[in-house]
Each structure stands twice: as structure tokens, then as C-alpha cells.
Design an enzyme around this catalytic site. Structure first.
Site, PDB file in Angstrom:
ATOM      1  N   GLU A 219       0.838  -1.193   0.000  1.00  0.00           N
ATOM      2  CA  GLU A 219       0.000   0.000   0.000  1.00  0.00           C
ATOM      3  C   GLU A 219       0.875   1.245   0.000  1.00  0.00           C
ATOM      4  O   GLU A 219       1.698   1.426   0.899  1.00  0.00           O
ATOM      5  CB  GLU A 219      -0.897   0.039   1.240  1.00  0.00           C
ATOM      6  CG  GLU A 219      -1.996  -0.997   1.254  1.00  0.00           C
ATOM      7  CD  GLU A 219      -2.892  -0.876   2.484  1.00  0.00           C
ATOM      8  OE1 GLU A 219      -4.065  -1.237   2.384  1.00  0.00           O
ATOM      9  OE2 GLU A 219      -2.404  -0.433   3.542  1.00  0.00           O
ATOM     10  N   CYS A 220       0.726   2.111  -0.984  1.00  0.00           N
ATOM     11  CA  CYS A 220       1.379   3.411  -1.057  1.00  0.00           C
ATOM     12  C   CYS A 220       2.901   3.264  -0.955  1.00  0.00           C
ATOM     13  O   CYS A 220       3.555   2.957  -1.946  1.00  0.00           O
ATOM     14  CB  CYS A 220       0.821   4.350   0.016  1.00  0.00           C
ATOM     15  SG  CYS A 220       1.084   6.101  -0.338  1.00  0.00           S
ATOM     16  N   GLY A 221       3.487   3.447   0.224  1.00  0.00           N
ATOM     17  CA  GLY A 221       4.918   3.242   0.364  1.00  0.00           C
ATOM     18  C   GLY A 221       5.327   1.838  -0.027  1.00  0.00           C
ATOM     19  O   GLY A 221       6.414   1.630  -0.574  1.00  0.00           O
ATOM     20  N   SER A 320      -0.967  -0.807  -4.602  1.00  0.00           N
ATOM     21  CA  SER A 320      -1.774   0.350  -4.949  1.00  0.00           C
ATOM     22  C   SER A 320      -1.412   1.504  -4.030  1.00  0.00           C
ATOM     23  O   SER A 320      -0.837   1.311  -2.957  1.00  0.00           O
ATOM     24  CB  SER A 320      -3.263   0.020  -4.798  1.00  0.00           C
ATOM     25  OG  SER A 320      -4.042   1.178  -4.802  1.00  0.00           O
TER      26      SER A 320
END
Length: 337
Positions: A219-221, A320
Site C-alpha cells: 500500500e502506497c509506500g 496500490s
């Protein structure tokens, strides 16, 4: 939950307008149990008396006390928010300073009366009866670079019998033994890009793990770490784990911000095509090169009303920019495990 609420109001550089804010919170939602105010960033006793007079003229909710503007208790800010607890040194000193201010400035006796206030029973949380005979061991990345998680997500995995095993992409030389899946959350990989990139053996292990078909969720990072390279704001490019054929670069402003409704466009690691879930997006980076991977999500941003395609799913890898909340749909944790 019908719980008592004590609202901390920023009183810096204001007087009568704080009373308008207080009255607004008290009246806007009749179901909200506002029981007290605490005023923050007050300039001194004279400023507090003016604030007190204004609030008492507008509302009967008591003022429990006030805090001055004090650098000793301030947490430094940067892009995406505050410095994280994992990075902070001197936290015990900051907590001691806060405690001293609370003893001096707050009506702790009145505050503690709210602790035993009755409230309605919360609705029962559904539990899944079927638990694995052998617990699924989920390797969760946790260090200064990766610390943004919904704790609810980890609790949902635990309730289904999973064992959470923490590891550090920054400091560990190898992945934990006998793990069945990887979960790499958000954080600040851009601040530690050189160190993450320099941990070559671990990057290779993460890539090799993904090639075994075992689940990898970012997720993200986590998406940034699973990419082939990360380009920081100073223009330097650092190799990452190379699990997905993506390149990521930092931006000078937020790319997407706010709560999201997510529809799965295809079967993926967390659910079947058509699954609807909720989450949020908050990042200052973007994928820079077109990927051969078709987007896994259709995303609606509730704040901006924008609709975009998001998410990258390949084999048993899903990554994502969206931080999904597993509580929004029980399918997520079950399907992952």
C-alpha cells in the site's frame, strides 16, 4: 457509541471566533455528546480569560483548561504530516512535559468523571469461525520507513488466526523464516531510499519471495518499494525491489487526497471481480512509466469526485496507492489469508 467527547480547540491568534467554533460543534450534530473544551496554543492567562468569557457567553459546556504554545511538546511536521513515532527520539521527555502541563492547566477531576459515563452497547462485531489449523504467518514491514497501517487491518488478520511477524526493509538482512505472505504498508520510503536500496540482499529476497507465488500486498509506500526504482525529489534514482515493472517519482504536491470507494475490476489478491471496498489516498508521488499491467481498481474519490483507475495486480502480487480498510468488507482479510 454515545461516548463523551472532549474537543481540543486551537485558540492561537483568535478570541471570540473560538466561541463560534465551539457552538457550531455543540449544535451541528445533536447526537454528539460534547462534554468539555480544552483550549490549545493559548498566549497566556489574559488571553485565556478573554477566550473563557467568549465561550461562556455562547455555550454551557465547561472549559476543562488550556495549554500554552510550548515548543517542548510540539511534534515536527513535514510532507504527509507529522514525524512518526518510530522516528521520534526524546518522546519520553515530550510526554513528561505534556503531563506537567496537564496537571497545571487542566481540571483533571472533572475530566476523569467522563471515564465512567454510561454509553450504549456497540453492535457486535462479526467473527469468522473457521480458523486455520496452522496459522498463516504474515510478514508485516515495520520500521522508520514503513509505519502507516490501519491497525484494524492487522486485527482482522489476527482474528482469522493469522500470526503477524514484523520485519524491517531498512535493517534486516533477510526475511523472517517460514512466512506465508508479505504486507508492506505506507510510510516514508523516499526519506530512506538510499538505505532501502543499499540493502540489496533483502531486496533480492523480496523479489524471489514474490516469484514463488506467495501473496505480496503493498500500500502506497509498499507500492513504491515493490517498484523497480524510486526517484527522489532531488532527482536521484534508487533501485527498489523490482517486483513490479513500475518506476515511481516524488512530486511537489499531493497527487490524490481523500477517502475512496474502490471497485475491483478483476479477481485479485484481496477479492473477486466486483468487490466493493473503502479506503483513503494520501501521497506525494506518482508512477512515471506506463505499465503493461492492467489496473486492478476503479476508484472514486469522495472529496474531489474524481474517478481513476488504480492498482497493479500480477500473479499473487497486489500494490496500490490506496490504503484499504479491511473493516469495510470482511472479504478482504479472508481472501488474503
Amino acid at each position: 457509541l454515545d461516548l463523551p467527547v472532549v474537543l481540543v480547540l486551537d485558540a492561537g491568534n483568535s478570541v471570540r471566533s473560538v466561541a463560534a467554533v465551539a457552538l457550531g460543534f455543540e449544535k451541528f450534530d445533536s447526537a454528539l455528546r460534547v462534554e468539555g473544551w480544552v483550549l490549545n496554543r493559548v498566549a497566556g492567562e489574559h488571553h485565556f480569560r478573554m477566550l473563557q468569557s467568549a465561550i461562556r457567553s455562547a455555550t454551557t459546556v465547561p472549559i476543562l483548561g488550556w495549554f500554552p504554545h510550548d515548543p517542548a511538546v510540539a511534534i515536527p511536521e513535514r510532507h504527509l504530516g507529522l514525524h512518526t513515532a518510530a522516528e521520534e527520539t526524546g518522546m519520553s521527555g515530550r510526554l513528561a512535559a505534556l503531563a506537567a502541563l496537564a496537571h497545571k492547566r487542566l481540571d483533571l477531576g472533572l475530566l476523569m468523571q467522563f471515564e465512567s459515563s454510561p454509553c450504549r452497547e456497540s453492535r457486535p462485531v462479526s467473527r469468522v469461525d473457521a480458523r486455520a489449523t496452522d496459522p498463516v504467518r504474515v510478514g508485516v514491514a515495520r520500521d522508520q520507513a514503513f509505519s502507516f497501517y490501519y491497525e484494524d487491518n492487522l486485527d482482522a488478520l489476527r482474528e482469522l488466526g493469522a500470526e503477524i511477524v514484523e520485519w524491517s526493509p531498512l535493517h534486516d538482512k533477510e526475511l523472517p523464516a517460514d512466512i506465508d505472505a508479505l504486507y508492506i504498508g505506507g510510510g516514508y520510503p523516499e526519506l530512506y531510499a538510499e538505505q532501502l536500496s543499499g540493502n540489496r540482499d533483502l531486496r533480492k529476497q523480496v523479489r524471489a519471495f514474490s516469484q514463488t507465488g506467495r501473496p505480496v500486498y503493498g500500500e502506497c509506500g509498499g507500492l513504491m518499494y515493490l517498484a523497480e526504482e524510486l526517484r527522489t525529489s532531488d532527482g536521484l534514482a534508487f533501485p527498489m525491489a523490482g517486483v513490479l515493472p513500475l518506476s515511481v517519482e516524488m512530486t511537489k504536491q499531493l497527487v490524490h487526497f481523500g477517502y475512496t470507494d474502490v471497485h475491483f475490476r478483476e479477481d485479485c489478491l484481496l477479492g473477486a471481480k466486483g468487490t466493493v471496498v473503502r479506503g483513503h489516498s494520501f501521497h506525494c508521488s506518482r508512477v512515471t512509466e506506463n505499465s503493461p499491467i492492467a489496473p486492478a481498481y476503479s476508484v472514486h474519490y469522495s472529496l474531489s469526485e474524481k474517478q481513476t483507475l488504480e492498482g497493479y495486480s500480477r500473479n499473487n502480487v497486489l500494490a496500490s496507492y490506496i490504503h484499504l480498510h479491511f473493516g469495510s468488507n470482511p472479504v478482504l482479510a479472508r481472501t488474503f489469508l
